[in-house]
Design a protein around this motif. Structure first.
Motif, mmCIF file in Angstrom:
data_model
loop_
_atom_site.group_PDB
_atom_site.id
_atom_site.type_symbol
_atom_site.label_atom_id
_atom_site.label_comp_id
_atom_site.label_asym_id
_atom_site.label_seq_id
_atom_site.Cartn_x
_atom_site.Cartn_y
_atom_site.Cartn_z
ATOM 1 N N ALA A 149 0.820 -1.208 0.000
ATOM 2 C CA ALA A 149 0.000 0.000 0.000
ATOM 3 C C ALA A 149 0.855 1.260 0.000
ATOM 4 C CB ALA A 149 -0.931 0.002 1.213
ATOM 5 N N SER A 150 2.070 1.173 0.548
ATOM 6 C CA SER A 150 2.922 2.355 0.671
ATOM 7 C C SER A 150 3.761 2.619 -0.565
ATOM 8 C CB SER A 150 3.860 2.200 1.882
ATOM 9 O OG SER A 150 3.124 2.008 3.068
ATOM 10 N N SER A 151 3.887 1.628 -1.468
ATOM 11 C CA SER A 151 4.801 1.764 -2.603
ATOM 12 C C SER A 151 4.429 2.929 -3.510
ATOM 13 C CB SER A 151 4.838 0.459 -3.408
ATOM 14 O OG SER A 151 3.562 0.174 -3.961
ATOM 15 N N ARG A 152 3.163 3.273 -3.618
ATOM 16 C CA ARG A 152 2.740 4.352 -4.510
ATOM 17 C C ARG A 152 3.176 5.725 -4.015
ATOM 18 N NH1 ARG A 152 -3.370 5.850 -2.894
ATOM 19 N NH2 ARG A 152 -3.419 6.729 -4.978
ATOM 20 N N TYR A 153 3.551 5.830 -2.738
ATOM 21 C CA TYR A 153 3.898 7.128 -2.162
ATOM 22 C C TYR A 153 5.383 7.461 -2.274
ATOM 23 C CZ TYR A 153 -0.799 7.206 -0.206
ATOM 24 O OH TYR A 153 -2.165 7.212 -0.059
ATOM 25 N N GLY A 154 6.216 6.502 -2.683
ATOM 26 C CA GLY A 154 7.628 6.773 -2.864
ATOM 27 C C GLY A 154 8.354 7.172 -1.604
ATOM 28 N N VAL A 155 8.006 6.544 -0.476
ATOM 29 C CA VAL A 155 8.622 6.898 0.806
ATOM 30 C C VAL A 155 9.785 5.961 1.106
ATOM 31 C CG1 VAL A 155 6.547 7.905 1.813
ATOM 32 C CG2 VAL A 155 6.947 5.430 2.008
ATOM 33 N N ASP A 156 10.579 6.349 2.110
ATOM 34 C CA ASP A 156 11.720 5.552 2.524
ATOM 35 C C ASP A 156 11.358 4.547 3.607
ATOM 36 O OD1 ASP A 156 13.856 7.259 1.094
ATOM 37 O OD2 ASP A 156 12.778 8.711 2.320
ATOM 38 N N SER A 157 10.363 4.872 4.423
ATOM 39 C CA SER A 157 9.997 3.987 5.520
ATOM 40 C C SER A 157 8.497 4.050 5.769
ATOM 41 C CB SER A 157 10.776 4.336 6.800
ATOM 42 O OG SER A 157 10.522 5.666 7.195
ATOM 43 N N VAL A 158 8.011 3.033 6.472
ATOM 44 C CA VAL A 158 6.573 2.887 6.732
ATOM 45 C C VAL A 158 6.379 2.652 8.224
ATOM 46 C CG1 VAL A 158 4.501 1.520 6.277
ATOM 47 C CG2 VAL A 158 6.206 1.862 4.459
ATOM 48 N N LEU A 159 5.517 3.455 8.848
ATOM 49 C CA LEU A 159 5.193 3.276 10.263
ATOM 50 C C LEU A 159 3.703 3.009 10.396
ATOM 51 C CD1 LEU A 159 6.083 3.389 13.265
ATOM 52 C CD2 LEU A 159 5.485 5.826 13.228
ATOM 53 N N SER A 160 3.369 1.905 11.020
ATOM 54 C CA SER A 160 1.962 1.620 11.326
ATOM 55 C C SER A 160 1.827 1.440 12.829
ATOM 56 C CB SER A 160 1.484 0.357 10.604
ATOM 57 O OG SER A 160 2.016 -0.810 11.217
ATOM 58 N N ALA A 161 0.633 1.764 13.339
ATOM 59 C CA ALA A 161 0.412 1.616 14.776
ATOM 60 C C ALA A 161 -1.068 1.405 15.052
ATOM 61 C CB ALA A 161 0.914 2.846 15.529
ATOM 62 N N ARG A 162 -1.334 0.618 16.088
ATOM 63 C CA ARG A 162 -2.697 0.469 16.602
ATOM 64 C C ARG A 162 -2.751 1.155 17.961
ATOM 65 N NH1 ARG A 162 -2.467 -6.078 17.499
ATOM 66 N NH2 ARG A 162 -0.987 -6.115 19.259
ATOM 67 N N ILE A 163 -3.748 2.004 18.149
ATOM 68 C CA ILE A 163 -3.884 2.809 19.362
ATOM 69 C C ILE A 163 -5.137 2.341 20.096
ATOM 70 C CG2 ILE A 163 -4.116 5.147 20.274
ATOM 71 C CD1 ILE A 163 -2.913 6.145 17.605
ATOM 72 N N TYR A 164 -5.019 2.079 21.394
ATOM 73 C CA TYR A 164 -6.162 1.564 22.136
ATOM 74 C C TYR A 164 -6.066 1.972 23.601
ATOM 75 C CZ TYR A 164 -2.637 -1.988 23.185
ATOM 76 O OH TYR A 164 -1.478 -2.634 23.555
#
Length: 362
Positions: free
Chosen positions: A196-211
């Motif tokens: 999903a992140s490849s289209r944005y041309g970024v160097d890194s990906v951060l995901s998080a779940r907040i609860y």
């Protein structure tokens, strides 16, 4: 800071995405590392002094990439002398707020950080896309977007600006929803996040779940009510961790702090570990077809904080060798090069530190 992005036409992937694809992105160059803007109530001398100190605190954190250095006695002493680092300042008035804009001397800041044993992180920094999912107190899980959680993203923006890092916010449009869903983000599923992140041309990906923590957990520390479990994909590696806070906003701020600390530990230069016998290296660049490209590669090398000097030492056809004098080690150099899409290693899967060789993309 949170960036808006322009999306290129969507490409259909034939092969499964692997994590190293993220390493082909082009790093952002962060401006204003040695300056800041502090909200003030008035233009009194006391207010100016406090704001200048606050501005220098922010600069020390941005340049070092270290969020804990303010407790260092050496740094505390320098903060009392913040005006000695000042180059210039001015007041700026907006309809909502009065600010003191401050600009500090780069050489003095860098020297103090080195003398105190801290790293130096230059303006070329990875861009990170931020995927967030949150479980509200009513049990509903949502993707965090500007429409649903504007204030949370504003907190992330302010924290990223203070730390001097670039954050890209996903559009969460139809293309995104075809590649990823809330359960992928909640579970930190690496393949879906990378795709999903490849289209944005970024160097890194951060995901998080907040609860929200349950009553038993939160009673152990009344100041801790919310938690975030995060996963970071960066240049082919996966790192995970947990942050907590009294509310959602504090959790997001701590999340950005963890991101910045993690990136800085890799890309900032640790001058205390320099090896005097390993400060020079030769790097081979293929596919240089014009004088303009020779100038571009020299300019690129000289812009890296790990490089003290760069010179052309040999050239045959479209292949050139450059000798670099390093302020860090070869690993630092390779990490910095990996952030620029114009250079790709000849052997992507087995790097040879003794014989660095790259293609220059025209």
């Amino acid at each position: 800071m949170i960036k808006t992005v322009t999306i290129l036409p969507r490409f259909h992937l034939i092969l499964l995405l692997s994590l190293w694809v993220l390493g082909s992105a082009h790093a952002g160059e962060v401006d204003g590392l040695y300056s800041g803007k502090v909200a003030v109530a008035d233009q009194s001398t006391r207010t100016q002094s406090d704001a200048i100190r606050q501005g220098l605190e922010d600069v020390f954190i941005k340049v070092s990439g270290n969020s804990t250095l303010l407790s260092d006695p050496q740094i505390k002493l320098q903060l009392k002398q913040a005006k000695s680092y000042l180059r210039n300042y001015r007041f700026e008035q907006t309809p909502e707020q009065l600010y003191l804009a401050v600009n500090f001397d780069q050489d003095k800041v860098d020297k103090q950080l080195r003398d105190s044993g801290y790293r130096i992180w230059d303006r070329r920094r990875p861009e990170t896309i931020l995927w967030l999912a949150i479980k509200e107190p009513n049990g509903e899980r949502q993707l965090v977007s500007e429409n649903s959680h504007f204030e949370l993203l504003a907190s992330a923006q302010n924290a990223a600006q203070r730390r001097g890092i670039e954050i890209v916010q996903p559009l969460l449009d139809l293309d995104d929803m075809q590649n990823i869903n809330i359960y992928d983000i909640w579970g930190g599923f690496v393949h879906q996040l990378a795709q999903a992140s490849s289209r944005y041309g970024v160097d890194s990906v951060l995901s998080a779940r907040i609860y929200r923590l349950d009553n038993t957990e939160s009673e152990q520390n009344i100041d801790i009510q919310w938690q975030a479990d995060w996963t970071l994909l960066e240049n082919g590696s996966t790192i995970s961790g947990t942050v907590a806070g009294v509310d959602q906003a504090q959790v997001v701020v701590e999340l950005i702090n963890s991101l910045s600390d993690t990136l800085a530990s890799k890309y900032a230069i640790d001058f205390s570990l320099l090896d005097p016998n390993a400060q020079r290296t030769v790097i081979t660049i293929n596919n240089l077809a014009s004088l303009r490209q020779y100038g571009e590669i020299l300019t690129f090398f000289r812009s890296l904080s790990v490089v003290n000097s760069a010179n052309l030492v040999s050239q045959t056809g479209q292949v050139a060798q450059f000798e670099l004098s390093l302020l860090g080690n070869v690993d630092n150099l390779m990490d910095a090069i990996a952030l620029d899409s114009r250079l790709s290693p000849v052997n992507r899967f087995e790097a040879d530190k003794q014989n660095l060789e790259y293609f220059w993309k025209q």
